[in-house]
Write a protein that holds these residues in place. Structure first.
Motif, PDB file in Angstrom:
ATOM      1  N   VAL A   4       0.850  -1.198   0.000  1.00 16.33           N
ATOM      2  CA  VAL A   4       0.000   0.000   0.000  1.00 16.33           C
ATOM      3  C   VAL A   4       0.885   1.249   0.000  1.00 16.33           C
ATOM      4  O   VAL A   4       0.545   2.291  -0.549  1.00 16.33           O
ATOM      5  N   LYS A  27       3.484   4.057  -0.820  1.00 12.47           N
ATOM      6  CA  LYS A  27       3.944   4.623  -2.088  1.00 12.47           C
ATOM      7  C   LYS A  27       5.332   5.232  -1.959  1.00 12.47           C
ATOM      8  O   LYS A  27       5.776   5.986  -2.834  1.00 12.47           O
ATOM      9  N   CYS A  29       6.476   7.642  -0.275  1.00 13.09           N
ATOM     10  CA  CYS A  29       6.552   9.110  -0.337  1.00 13.09           C
ATOM     11  C   CYS A  29       7.575   9.658   0.644  1.00 13.09           C
ATOM     12  O   CYS A  29       8.114  10.743   0.469  1.00 13.09           O
ATOM     13  N   GLY A  30       7.810   8.902   1.727  1.00  9.57           N
ATOM     14  CA  GLY A  30       8.834   9.303   2.686  1.00  9.57           C
ATOM     15  C   GLY A  30       8.372  10.286   3.747  1.00  9.57           C
ATOM     16  O   GLY A  30       9.150  10.703   4.594  1.00  9.57           O
ATOM     17  N   LEU A  31       7.097  10.671   3.716  1.00 10.34           N
ATOM     18  CA  LEU A  31       6.613  11.642   4.718  1.00 10.34           C
ATOM     19  C   LEU A  31       6.850  11.116   6.132  1.00 10.34           C
ATOM     20  O   LEU A  31       7.327  11.832   7.010  1.00 10.34           O
ATOM     21  N   TYR A  76       1.323   7.214  11.345  1.00 15.16           N
ATOM     22  CA  TYR A  76       0.021   6.885  10.773  1.00 15.16           C
ATOM     23  C   TYR A  76      -0.706   8.148  10.320  1.00 15.16           C
ATOM     24  O   TYR A  76      -1.268   8.217   9.227  1.00 15.16           O
ATOM     25  N   MET A  77      -0.641   9.170  11.210  1.00 13.94           N
ATOM     26  CA  MET A  77      -1.386  10.397  10.907  1.00 13.94           C
ATOM     27  C   MET A  77      -0.955  11.043   9.609  1.00 13.94           C
ATOM     28  O   MET A  77      -1.763  11.571   8.854  1.00 13.94           O
ATOM     29  N   ILE A  78       0.337  11.014   9.344  1.00 13.13           N
ATOM     30  CA  ILE A  78       0.814  11.741   8.167  1.00 13.13           C
ATOM     31  C   ILE A  78       0.821  10.871   6.913  1.00 13.13           C
ATOM     32  O   ILE A  78       1.071  11.367   5.812  1.00 13.13           O
ATOM     33  N   CYS A  79       0.492   9.612   7.057  1.00 14.06           N
ATOM     34  CA  CYS A  79       0.532   8.728   5.892  1.00 14.06           C
ATOM     35  C   CYS A  79      -0.722   8.909   5.034  1.00 14.06           C
ATOM     36  O   CYS A  79      -1.838   8.690   5.496  1.00 14.06           O
ATOM     37  N   PRO A  80      -0.549   9.324   3.786  1.00 11.62           N
ATOM     38  CA  PRO A  80      -1.697   9.612   2.929  1.00 11.62           C
ATOM     39  C   PRO A  80      -2.532   8.387   2.560  1.00 11.62           C
ATOM     40  O   PRO A  80      -3.719   8.530   2.234  1.00 11.62           O
ATOM     41  N   GLU A  81      -1.922   7.197   2.643  1.00 12.03           N
ATOM     42  CA  GLU A  81      -2.648   6.040   2.058  1.00 12.03           C
ATOM     43  C   GLU A  81      -3.803   5.544   2.907  1.00 12.03           C
ATOM     44  O   GLU A  81      -4.885   5.324   2.328  1.00 12.03           O
ATOM     45  N   PRO A  82      -3.867   5.312   4.164  1.00 16.71           N
ATOM     46  CA  PRO A  82      -2.714   5.156   5.029  1.00 16.71           C
ATOM     47  C   PRO A  82      -2.165   3.736   4.905  1.00 16.71           C
ATOM     48  O   PRO A  82      -2.924   2.778   4.810  1.00 16.71           O
ATOM     49  N   ILE A  94       0.107   2.527   7.163  1.00 17.58           N
ATOM     50  CA  ILE A  94       0.712   2.214   8.455  1.00 17.58           C
ATOM     51  C   ILE A  94      -0.365   1.796   9.451  1.00 17.58           C
ATOM     52  O   ILE A  94      -1.460   2.375   9.474  1.00 17.58           O
ATOM     53  N   GLU A  95      -0.063   0.786  10.205  1.00 14.57           N
ATOM     54  CA  GLU A  95      -0.921   0.376  11.315  1.00 14.57           C
ATOM     55  C   GLU A  95      -0.068   0.329  12.574  1.00 14.57           C
ATOM     56  O   GLU A  95       1.097  -0.086  12.529  1.00 14.57           O
TER      57      GLU A  95
END
Ligand SMILES: Cc1ncc(C[n+]2csc(CCOP(=O)(O)OP(=O)(O)O)c2C)c(N)n1
Ligand SMILES: Cc1ncc(C[n+]2csc(CCOP(=O)(O)OP(=O)(O)O)c2C)c(N)n1
Ligand code: SF4
Ligand code: SF4
Ligand code: SF4
Ligand code: SF4
Ligand code: SF4
Ligand code: SF4
Ligand SMILES: [Mg+2]
Ligand SMILES: [Mg+2]
Lengths: 69, 177, 249, 355, 249, 355, 69, 177
Positions: free
Chosen positions: A10, A12, A14-16, A57-63, A65-66
């Protein structure tokens, strides 16, 4: 002890989440893995340090992360 | 004589540039050419492909349904375009990124370690040039010279270093067979 | 072990088509959480615009409609007027809301229509390939202002919250950002207020969110966070521009 | 042979507009024509022209109305949904007898549809999608070369008849690349004549009014009849088409734009099979090349209309062939693009059916 | 004996079709005088709207164009951009400018387009028979609000000067009235400033004029003057809302 | 005989809409239909419905899109220029297969034109003035009674086929007064079924999506073909017309709406002169009553098409009479209204010419 | 001495000029004359009082008033 | 049997009301009726006229080109509609406001001091009722009763005083011939 899981396919790359968002700085882009969509996903370097704060998790656009506790 | 080519890969793999350079090269050789790109719905990533037609007489349809040549840069593209290739057609594919093998045996299969060779030249992004070089060698469609001229025309604004790396990559591909 | 953070039930399982690092995804996630947390998902109708977020109709796990470019507030009005029991939210980009949709957002705000308007300001036309938006900053490059936005010929950017604050109608107007977890938390708080205003039948709330468009800006996702700090916030100050709840007191 | 430049259709359109001496563009982004405003923003700057990215297509068409009413060559471009928004404006401009150039790079519809090439705006363009009795002259290019040349033709026709002109292209013609020859010298706007009706301030002459209304009993009708005469003249003098091997063909394909290109490939296949197939390409969709089509209808038994829609131009073909041929249809709506093979199959079916 | 006051050369000889006591006539006369006094009549192009003043294209003695409802600012932009030497003024009513034409006036102001916009606010749709306008006052009767404008359902009136003042673009914004000779003199002064701003290439000026529509209001012309004082001015305060000339100093 | 109420056509339209159980109106003032929003503002208030005077026709059609997508009967009305502005919205609504009712009280055009009755929006209504392949069902009333009855018919057709319906009236039908009978009990909106596709919140069911786009390769084309089947069904089942003395007539007049009324007067004159004249009135303009017209074309030699425009419906008449009759035209554009005497003169000319 | 002329057939009898606009109050609607358009035009009661201030002209929408000096 | 009527005058003269009342009266008598108004471009003032058709069978065209009856309230209307009147048709005209005389002698000319008589009743605005009353007497088109019923229906919201003045005006007109 909290655990952060990155959903490899999932993500991408992006590295954020790796850009000093994590207070412990335990997230990095894995240069050598490439996922189904052709991205380099993020990975956790040292799970033991995770505080479970959820910033990643908060900054992940997809998200992609769990966070588990 | 009309040759129909499809080039396909991920968004970032320079698929569109290769197509335009190939068309330019054809034009420089005095041929009739058309180029038509097609993108997926995604703004970034996803797969992109393009149709190039190079012919001696006026080109009718710019859309290629059953190509004579395909250049395949990634896994999904192989599955999609191998079946469409004409009998005895050329299938150039990027061996570095594509694990599975072509299934047909009525076509000419040309595996190329495009990304690895590109990395060796120090720039992963020139993998597409390596493929074009190989195509020039294997088919008499365009000459190495016209490809070099074409890429230098296309990237006119780029610095000489980049341009010469492209040249090297084309040459590299040209020497493969 | 149980999941404390993870894909909210307000999002479908469909993978988003947005570019890596796109702000839309972050805002989607926040909205999706609120749909569940405020227990409105099952009575929600969302309106997707024309823009990169046209696909929002696939991503939000509730009834959705995709409408013509700029007209989301009008469609939202139609839905809310015939189904006041539904929770109606519209989601629009800056081209959609502040260019072609100017009349609709101004008049929906003037009517103090009881809906929630979510406005993604990324200062660019993302979907069509990075053209000048009404919110593109002075001097900022776009594919239709390659030398940077020329104020003399292309005019001044539109500050939507400041503009709508010139109306008596709207109940709540706030501008936030999403470049850090801290700002993301604030954005969620603002959206929560906006949702609650509708639930309490207070009327029109609009939350303008400064959002990253690395592709349109021609920077990396990581750089785009700094871009918000250096370029966007100085021109588009964050804060509450209208709160009739407070004014009342 | 003059120098050939490999160009995108949308970029050729821009160069064609500049070469036609037009120095005013107003438009709003929409796929698949974004390359037009993008390059235009650069070229107009270089040429000292006006480039306006507008707040909407409605603003664009009304800026055109103003700029053209002031006597300047003015153009906009958009794609299907944006063109629908311009219908009121186009009706006003037609009603005020003002020349403008509108480019529609058609995409799949209806609604938001998709961004694939389509021809489903034929009715809108040729019947006047706006209100009232009016027609716009419609040109249909089928190559990047024509994308370059038709703006000049378009402005000349628009000014000759004081009427809006639409260039009906599609996503394929806009997005494809082909060699282009700049066959003529670019026009210098300074050498374009000042129209005797243009708004420029009344110094030294009577004041001028440009409008589309007349509330005095009977006057609007008279005005409409005068415009009707103008349309009759356009129909008489401006029908344009291209044809190959139509005389004595067993079947004639009628197709325009992209479909004509694809049909050409199908015809090649058919001719290799020794089939006598003609190809007829309308270049003006309005006025429709009815004269020549009526002639051909008398001589050939089968006509196959190929369109990227559910069947729109076919109505004109039927109207002007006056039941003197069997009209067949091959259509692909919603951004579907026919293939030469599929068209050829249809040809065989029809001619097979004939035996 | 010579005429000291009389029909200005800026007006044609055509008799106006407006109702007895209509404010349009007064404003027309002022504009016509300025066209002559500032010597711009011969290089002027005026834009007539859709509204009672659609006929302005017959009344002003200069080049005129009548354009679609609400689009005068767009047409004005087109004209001014290709003929910067011309003096371009647009004339619009409240339905035309503040309803259907909202996007065009907002963006023309945001571009600080170098034109003069004259805005006749009579709080009603005159030409079509007195329907609710975006400027119709709360509780005010119209043929589509027979019991008076219901704020809850029909929303709040739009204050155009206050709205546009939320933009960085516009150069000059002022609201005046014409119910007494004194106010008429002030209105002429405001319009003169607006004309001069364009002549000096300062950019966009809009003068909002509170104007009598006895027919639409259902009062006599004489009563309509008091109506302006009692109803309009309290809701639409007169004054300058933007003067970048001053701000500059 | 039930009670007769002398009413304006526009007022009858309002009562018809209310009687059809519609409780949502959004619209923008424009002559000659202002009596509709004016009375509607009062009636919706009385009936607890929604009346929205919108900022524009564009907002109106998109509010309709929302309200109808939410499963409620929703209508708007306007006149020519306003309807042109709705074209994008109508294309989206057709592309999303949503039922709505749009009333066009046509006026003289093009442009601002005038406020006289006209029929010059026939092409726009029947060919889809918006972009893409779509059709709207078009009903043409010709009396105040039908102004009252057609809204109900319109909603029923719209919902049966999930398609926009347009009622094409004109300034005369809207402004005239005639006795009306309220022939049926008003529908109580509560008794109208909830559509299974409507947006209402997904509690207890799967989420629903309403959209007009599909970017997946080929999908939009499939969708268009499904809609094409729907259109074929409408064409097969919903052709409506009214005729008198068409069998064995020497000349048949084809006219709709107001023109049918005037033609009727002309026919009376002709019949007094013992001429055998038929009158054929299309009630559905799309689908056009092609079946019956094709039949009649075989049997009568002359057809006179009467329209208040330069010639629009005549194209459908030609398409479906398939060259089996002489088609003559009597038209008045720009708000011109033909007189019975003038039409009769034309009849005599044609029949005279026959001898 | 200034003179105010009312263009009888241009005047629409709106009465604005008669509604304490004239400092001298010398303008009234003439109830018994009716002009070509069917309006009762304004008239000057006592020309001698006119100051030539032009207020009447200013407020006249047509304008149907001329002031001479 | 079909009768076609045109009523014409200034905006403020109640032309439209007269037409509607006449149509109503016809309907109350069980006839088929249509009414169609037409206004000038002016918002106020200017001339207005309307067509009324009263028939025993269904009315075809509601527009009247050559009327059987015209009611003329002002000067300009006389010039416009006298020529259109059918041979032997009735021309009722408002003598108070119309100085010139009808020219044709193949029609029935009926001058009526409508405004003066109305003023006598104390209300200039009922001039139109006087004309209608006269029409009822001269033609058997509608009865006085049906006109009274019709005006009371039309002005249902008005107070009784107004209504009775209208009745008086109708009656007054009815007694003229
Ligand atoms: C009527 C119409 N005009 C133009 C377009 C093309 N278009 C699609 S998205 C878009 C702008 C998107 O920009 P924005 O609203 O800022 O959203 P973003 O992609 O940046 O999130 C435009 C102009 C359209 N689909 N319809
Ligand atoms: C597209 C369109 N919509 C509606 C109309 C009808 N229309 C004519 S004038 C008008 C409103 C006029 O009101 P305003 O602008 O306030 O001018 P006023 O008459 O009050 O001076 C409207 C809605 C139209 N002509 N065109
Ligand atoms: S949860 Fe917090 S600590 Fe753990 S990885 Fe994410 S950001 Fe770092
Ligand atoms: S933020 Fe999400 S998508 Fe981006 S790198 Fe981290 S996990 Fe991957
Ligand atoms: S273009 Fe910009 S807004 Fe659109 S998806 Fe990419 S990053 Fe997001
Ligand atoms: S309706 Fe009002 S605005 Fe229009 S002319 Fe009459 S008074 Fe003036
Ligand atoms: S000029 Fe002044 S004093 Fe003379 S009549 Fe007019 S208002 Fe009165
Ligand atoms: S103001 Fe003018 S129009 Fe009105 S009454 Fe006086 S003179 Fe006549
Ligand atoms: Mg954006
Ligand atoms: Mg107004």
């Amino acid at each position: 002890m909290p655990e952060t899981r990155i959903l490899k396919d999932v993500c991408k790359g992006c590295g954020l989440c790796c850009d000093n968002v994590c207070p412990e700085n335990i997230l990095v882009i894995s240069a050598d893995t490439i996922n189904a969509s052709g991205y380099h996903p993020a990975m956790v370097t040292d799970q033991s340090k995770c505080k479970g704060c959820g910033f990643c998790y908060m900054i992940c656009p997809e998200p992609a992360i769990e966070v588990y506790k | 004589m009309t040759s129909e080519i499809i080039i396909s890969g991920f968004g970032g793999q320079g698929v569109v540039s290769s197509g335009i350079i190939l068309a330019h090269a054809g034009m420089f050789k005095g041929k009739q050419v058309t180029f038509f790109p097609s993108y997926g719905a995604e703004m970034r990533g996803g797969t992109a492909n393009c149709s190039v037609v190079i012919a001696t007489e006026k080109v009718a349809s710019p859309i290629v349904a059953s190509p004579d040549i395909v250049i395949i840069m990634n896994e999904p593209s192989l599955a999609r375009f191998e079946p469409a290739l004409r009998k005895n057609g050329y299938l150039f594919f990027n061996r570095t990124l594509i694990k599975s093998n072509p299934k047909r045996n009525d076509i000419q299969v040309l595996p190329i370690e495009a990304n690895r060779l590109a990395e060796e030249l120090g720039h992963g992004r020139v993998a597409n040039m390596i493929m074009l070089g190989a195509l020039a060698k294997k088919t008499d469609l365009v000459s190495l010279e016209s490809l070099i001229k074409a890429q230098r025309y296309r990237f006119a604004k780029a610095d000489e270093e980049q341009l010469s790396i492209n040249d090297q990559a084309l040459a590299k591909g040209y020497t493969l067979f | 072990m149980k999941m404390v953070f993870g894909r909210p039930a307000g999002l479908t399982e469909i993978r988003q088509r947005y570019c890596p690092g796109c702000g839309h995804g972050i805002v989607h996630r926040i909205i999706a959480e609120l749909l569940v947390e405020l227990d409105v998902r099952e009575r929600a109708v969302g309106i997707a615009p024309v823009g990169c977020s046209v696909f929002a109709d696939e991503y939000f796990n509730c009834d959705m409609i995709q409408v013509p470019h700029g007209r989301a507030p009008a469609a939202a009005t139609g839905i809310k007027r015939v189904r006041p029991e539904c929770f109606v939210f519209s989601y629009q980009g800056d081209g959609d809301l502040a260019a072609i949709g100017t009349a609709e957002i101004v008049h929906t705000a003037a009517r103090n229509e009881n809906i929630t308007s979510i406005f993604i300001n990324n200062a660019i036309y993302g979907m069509t390939g990075g053209q000048l938006a009404p919110t593109t900053l002075p001097g900022m490059r776009s594919t239709t202002s390659v030398k940077g936005r020329d104020i003399d010929k292309q005019g001044y950017p539109i500050k939507v919250c400041e503009l709508l604050a010139g109306l008596d109608g709207p109940y709540y107007l706030e501008r936030t950002a999403i470049h850090t977890p801290k700002e993301i938390v604030k954005t969620k708080k603002a959206l929560k207020t906006a949702f609650q205003n509708q639930i309490k039948n207070k009327g029109f709330s609009l939350i303008e969110i400064l959002s990253m468009c690395p592709t349109g800006w021609g920077v990396t996702p990581v750089e785009s966070r700094q871009w918000i700090v250096d370029k966007m916030i100085p021109y588009y100050p964050l804060g509450v521009f209208r709160d009739r709840g407070k004014e009342a007191k | 042979m003059a120098e050939r430049n490999l160009m995108y259709g949308n970029h050729a359109m821009v160069e064609g507009v500049i070469a036609a001496g037009c120095r005013f563009f107003a438009g709003y982004p929409i796929t698949p024509q974004n390359e037009i405003p993008e390059l235009m923003s650069i070229r107009m700057n270089e040429e000292g022209g006006v480039f306006l990215q507008t707040e909407s297509e409605i603003a664009a068409i009304n800026m055109l109305f103003g700029a053209a009413a002031a006597g300047r060559r003015a153009m906009t471009s958009s794609s299907s949904p944006g063109i629908s928004l311009m219908q009121e404006g186009i009706s006003y401009i037609a009603g005020a007898d003002i020349p403008v150039l509108v480019v529609n790079v058609v995409r799949g519809g209806p609604g938001l549809g998709n961004i694939a090439p389509a021809q489903s705006d034929y009715f809108q363009a040729t019947r006047g999608g706006g209100h009232g009795d009016y027609y716009t002259i419609v040109l249909a290019p089928n190559s990047v070369q024509e994308m370059f040349e038709f703006p000049k033709t378009g402005f000349e026709l628009a000014e000759k008849y004081r009427n809006p002109v639409i260039i009906l292209a599609d996503g394929l013609l806009g997005q494809m690349m082909e060699p282009v020859e700049f066959k003529y010298q670019p026009l210098d706007p300074k050498n374009l004549p000042e129209p005797e009706w243009a708004l420029s301030g009344c110094r030294g002459r009577d004041r001028r009014i440009i409008r589309s209304y007349d509330l005095r009993p009977g006057r609007l009708e008279e005005w409409n009849w005068r415009r009707h005469e103008k349309y009759q003249k356009v129909i008489a003098d401006e029908q344009r088409h291209e044809e190959s091997d139509c005389d004595g063909a067993d079947l004639i394909i009628i197709a325009y734009g992209t479909c004509a290109r694809i049909a050409e490939a199908a015809v090649k296949i058919a001719r290799e099979r020794k089939l006598r197939i003609g190809l007829f390409r309308p270049i003006t969709l309005w006025p429709f090349p009815r004269r020549r089509i009526a002639e051909l209808a008398g001589r050939t038994r089968n006509i196959l209309v190929v369109e990227m829609n559910m069947g729109q131009m076919i109505e004109d073909v039927k109207l002007y062939t006056e039941c003197r041929a069997n009209i067949h249809f091959h259509g692909r709506p919603g951004g579907g693009v026919p293939t030469p093979v599929e068209i050829f199959a249809n040809i065989e079916k029809i001619l097979g059916g004939k035996k």
